[in-house]
Scaffold this motif. Sequence first.
Motif, PDB file in Angstrom:
ATOM      1  N   ARG A   1       0.823  -1.212   0.000  1.00 46.23           N
ATOM      2  CA  ARG A   1       0.000   0.000   0.000  1.00 46.23           C
ATOM      3  C   ARG A   1       0.858   1.262   0.000  1.00 46.23           C
ATOM      4  NH1 ARG A   1      -3.716  -1.266   5.087  1.00 46.23           N
ATOM      5  NH2 ARG A   1      -1.648  -1.950   5.796  1.00 46.23           N
ATOM      6  N   LEU A   2       2.124   1.133   0.359  1.00 47.24           N
ATOM      7  CA  LEU A   2       3.040   2.274   0.373  1.00 47.24           C
ATOM      8  C   LEU A   2       3.849   2.375  -0.919  1.00 47.24           C
ATOM      9  CD1 LEU A   2       4.359   1.967   4.042  1.00 47.24           C
ATOM     10  CD2 LEU A   2       2.596   3.503   3.171  1.00 47.24           C
ATOM     11  N   SER A   3       3.466   1.623  -1.924  1.00 45.77           N
ATOM     12  CA  SER A   3       4.187   1.653  -3.197  1.00 45.77           C
ATOM     13  C   SER A   3       4.183   3.061  -3.791  1.00 45.77           C
ATOM     14  CB  SER A   3       3.536   0.678  -4.182  1.00 45.77           C
ATOM     15  OG  SER A   3       4.147   0.755  -5.448  1.00 45.77           O
TER      16      SER A   3
ATOM     17  N   ALA B   1      18.638  -3.169   7.238  1.00 43.88           N
ATOM     18  CA  ALA B   1      18.748  -3.784   5.917  1.00 43.88           C
ATOM     19  C   ALA B   1      17.460  -4.515   5.552  1.00 43.88           C
ATOM     20  CB  ALA B   1      19.939  -4.747   5.892  1.00 43.88           C
ATOM     21  N   GLU B   2      16.807  -5.131   6.540  1.00 43.60           N
ATOM     22  CA  GLU B   2      15.544  -5.826   6.277  1.00 43.60           C
ATOM     23  C   GLU B   2      14.473  -4.850   5.810  1.00 43.60           C
ATOM     24  OE1 GLU B   2      12.224  -8.640   8.570  1.00 43.60           O
ATOM     25  OE2 GLU B   2      13.962  -7.840   9.658  1.00 43.60           O
ATOM     26  N   VAL B   3      14.413  -3.678   6.443  1.00 44.29           N
ATOM     27  CA  VAL B   3      13.435  -2.667   6.041  1.00 44.29           C
ATOM     28  C   VAL B   3      13.726  -2.174   4.625  1.00 44.29           C
ATOM     29  CG1 VAL B   3      12.634  -0.320   6.505  1.00 44.29           C
ATOM     30  CG2 VAL B   3      12.903  -1.937   8.383  1.00 44.29           C
ATOM     31  N   ILE B   4      14.997  -1.953   4.313  1.00 48.96           N
ATOM     32  CA  ILE B   4      15.366  -1.443   2.986  1.00 48.96           C
ATOM     33  C   ILE B   4      14.970  -2.428   1.895  1.00 48.96           C
ATOM     34  CG2 ILE B   4      17.297  -0.756   1.525  1.00 48.96           C
ATOM     35  CD1 ILE B   4      18.727   0.226   4.043  1.00 48.96           C
ATOM     36  N   THR B   5      15.314  -3.696   2.073  1.00 53.56           N
ATOM     37  CA  THR B   5      15.002  -4.696   1.045  1.00 53.56           C
ATOM     38  C   THR B   5      13.497  -4.943   0.943  1.00 53.56           C
ATOM     39  OG1 THR B   5      15.426  -6.433   2.689  1.00 53.56           O
ATOM     40  CG2 THR B   5      17.231  -5.835   1.233  1.00 53.56           C
ATOM     41  N   ARG B   6      12.795  -4.934   2.074  1.00 52.46           N
ATOM     42  CA  ARG B   6      11.341  -5.136   2.043  1.00 52.46           C
ATOM     43  C   ARG B   6      10.653  -3.961   1.349  1.00 52.46           C
ATOM     44  NH1 ARG B   6       7.468  -8.115   4.960  1.00 52.46           N
ATOM     45  NH2 ARG B   6       5.458  -7.059   5.162  1.00 52.46           N
ATOM     46  N   ALA B   7      11.112  -2.745   1.642  1.00 54.02           N
ATOM     47  CA  ALA B   7      10.521  -1.566   1.013  1.00 54.02           C
ATOM     48  C   ALA B   7      10.724  -1.596  -0.499  1.00 54.02           C
ATOM     49  CB  ALA B   7      11.128  -0.300   1.613  1.00 54.02           C
ATOM     50  N   HIS B   8      11.904  -2.000  -0.932  1.00 51.66           N
ATOM     51  CA  HIS B   8      12.169  -2.068  -2.374  1.00 51.66           C
ATOM     52  C   HIS B   8      11.292  -3.116  -3.038  1.00 51.66           C
ATOM     53  CE1 HIS B   8      14.359  -1.432  -6.036  1.00 51.66           C
ATOM     54  NE2 HIS B   8      14.788  -2.676  -6.083  1.00 51.66           N
ATOM     55  N   ALA B   9      11.111  -4.253  -2.372  1.00 51.03           N
ATOM     56  CA  ALA B   9      10.265  -5.311  -2.928  1.00 51.03           C
ATOM     57  C   ALA B   9       8.805  -4.881  -3.009  1.00 51.03           C
ATOM     58  CB  ALA B   9      10.398  -6.576  -2.085  1.00 51.03           C
ATOM     59  N   CYS B  10       8.373  -4.004  -2.107  1.00 48.85           N
ATOM     60  CA  CYS B  10       6.984  -3.530  -2.101  1.00 48.85           C
ATOM     61  C   CYS B  10       6.775  -2.319  -3.000  1.00 48.85           C
ATOM     62  CB  CYS B  10       6.551  -3.196  -0.672  1.00 48.85           C
ATOM     63  SG  CYS B  10       6.400  -4.632   0.420  1.00 48.85           S
ATOM     64  N   GLY B  11       7.820  -1.868  -3.683  1.00 48.59           N
ATOM     65  CA  GLY B  11       7.678  -0.757  -4.610  1.00 48.59           C
ATOM     66  C   GLY B  11       7.772   0.616  -3.988  1.00 48.59           C
ATOM     67  N   VAL B  12       8.294   0.710  -2.756  1.00 49.46           N
ATOM     68  CA  VAL B  12       8.472   2.014  -2.111  1.00 49.46           C
ATOM     69  C   VAL B  12       9.503   2.818  -2.896  1.00 49.46           C
ATOM     70  CG1 VAL B  12       9.317   3.167  -0.024  1.00 49.46           C
ATOM     71  CG2 VAL B  12       7.802   1.188   0.160  1.00 49.46           C
ATOM     72  N   ALA B  13       9.210   4.104  -3.131  1.00 48.43           N
ATOM     73  CA  ALA B  13      10.105   4.932  -3.945  1.00 48.43           C
ATOM     74  C   ALA B  13      11.417   5.217  -3.240  1.00 48.43           C
ATOM     75  CB  ALA B  13       9.408   6.237  -4.317  1.00 48.43           C
ATOM     76  N   GLY B  14      11.370   5.510  -1.931  1.00 50.68           N
ATOM     77  CA  GLY B  14      12.593   5.830  -1.211  1.00 50.68           C
ATOM     78  C   GLY B  14      12.365   5.858   0.285  1.00 50.68           C
ATOM     79  N   LEU B  15      13.469   5.826   1.041  1.00 42.74           N
ATOM     80  CA  LEU B  15      13.437   5.866   2.500  1.00 42.74           C
ATOM     81  C   LEU B  15      14.293   7.028   2.982  1.00 42.74           C
ATOM     82  CD1 LEU B  15      13.919   2.062   3.285  1.00 42.74           C
ATOM     83  CD2 LEU B  15      11.807   3.362   3.585  1.00 42.74           C
ATOM     84  N   VAL B  16      13.798   7.727   4.010  1.00 42.80           N
ATOM     85  CA  VAL B  16      14.534   8.816   4.647  1.00 42.80           C
ATOM     86  C   VAL B  16      14.643   8.488   6.125  1.00 42.80           C
ATOM     87  CG1 VAL B  16      14.604  11.285   5.139  1.00 42.80           C
ATOM     88  CG2 VAL B  16      13.624  10.474   2.986  1.00 42.80           C
ATOM     89  N   ALA B  17      15.863   8.516   6.671  1.00 42.26           N
ATOM     90  CA  ALA B  17      16.052   8.167   8.077  1.00 42.26           C
ATOM     91  C   ALA B  17      17.229   8.931   8.647  1.00 42.26           C
ATOM     92  CB  ALA B  17      16.269   6.665   8.236  1.00 42.26           C
ATOM     93  N   GLY B  18      17.274   8.981   9.989  1.00 40.72           N
ATOM     94  CA  GLY B  18      18.387   9.638  10.642  1.00 40.72           C
ATOM     95  C   GLY B  18      19.702   8.957  10.332  1.00 40.72           C
ATOM     96  N   ALA B  19      19.702   7.622  10.316  1.00 44.89           N
ATOM     97  CA  ALA B  19      20.937   6.881  10.071  1.00 44.89           C
ATOM     98  C   ALA B  19      20.604   5.478   9.590  1.00 44.89           C
ATOM     99  CB  ALA B  19      21.788   6.824  11.333  1.00 44.89           C
ATOM    100  N   VAL B  20      21.638   4.817   9.060  1.00 41.63           N
ATOM    101  CA  VAL B  20      21.544   3.426   8.610  1.00 41.63           C
ATOM    102  C   VAL B  20      22.790   2.705   9.108  1.00 41.63           C
ATOM    103  CG1 VAL B  20      21.394   1.866   6.638  1.00 41.63           C
ATOM    104  CG2 VAL B  20      20.256   4.082   6.550  1.00 41.63           C
ATOM    105  N   PRO B  21      22.658   1.513   9.693  1.00 42.00           N
ATOM    106  CA  PRO B  21      23.846   0.771  10.129  1.00 42.00           C
ATOM    107  C   PRO B  21      24.767   0.474   8.948  1.00 42.00           C
ATOM    108  CG  PRO B  21      21.854  -0.181  11.063  1.00 42.00           C
ATOM    109  CD  PRO B  21      21.414   0.820  10.046  1.00 42.00           C
TER     110      PRO B  21
END
Length: 322
Positions: free
Chosen positions: A174-176, A188-208
């Motif tokens: 639904r967030l595609s 990393a799990e959030v990044i790959t899941r978001a890409h698989a769901c068609g999310v355009a991009g992610l914005v965050a304070g930091a990434v490991p």
Amino acid sequence: MSWRRERWSADHSLPIGVTKRAQVGELVRAGDIIAAGATLAGALRVSGARRLGLSPTDLERELRVRVGSDVVAGTVLARVGRRFPRSVTAPIDGRLLHVTVDGDLYIAPIVDRWTVRATLDGVVSRSDDAVVEIEGEAWCLRAAAAYGPDAVGELTLGVDGPDADLAPARIDVRLSGRIIVGGARVSAEVITRAHACGVAGLVAGAVPPAGLRVVYGDAVTASGSPGRDDRPTVLCLMGFGSGALPQAVYEPFAALAGARATIHTASARLFVFSAASLDRPEVPPPDRVRKDDAPVATAPAERPEAEAEEGDVEEEEPASGR
């Protein structure tokens, strides 16, 4: 790092093989295609004038396809004669690149087609085979680093507070097509899941850092990794590890949620197109940023001059009376 609304410019680099691009003075909207082209493989030489029994200077008159045109296998490139015709046909799908002085033809197969989309609402101020530059007004937030291709989508809050981490369970189809604000940290799990769901991009304070290496490979660096490949788009606002967003950065996200936004990865900037007014555009330095879940030592506070001098003077040992 601060929210600012003013007139910005964004450069869009173009790969080799441009066939169409926006012209200077043209009005564009974020997400519009401003350039298109194709990536070609090694060219194949095809005999032309000799096969037709012509001199090299006469071949151009008999061409049925313009140089630079795309052709499919079997397309007639040149032809002579009526009762006993002779012709030269394309042996492969590709593009007619060149006609030599000897009357031969070069055709290159097309291995990929690409497009470049605008990341600003505005006007084209420069356009050539190397870059298309756009100038326009928007809210902008500069970040520490960006990864992946440019992104265009609706800005959406994915967390309940500035110090919350984006949970994988909150990501679904639904967030595609949206740009999601992930709070203090995205894994990393959030990044790959978001890409698989068609999310355009992610914005965050930091990434490991370990998560970045899992997604983008061991060659990834702290300076960012913009590209055109089909990879996730991530914007790191403050650094790496985990970093709670200051209120002056997080609160405008709530005011701008639902507006159109873009991530320009080459300059690590977030553009938001909204007429909303932000009360606190200036952002104070963060109270605490953690890297790899460990707090970073902060610089000691400055002491008043008088207090510093008093503390630096050694106390004299009282004399013993005898």
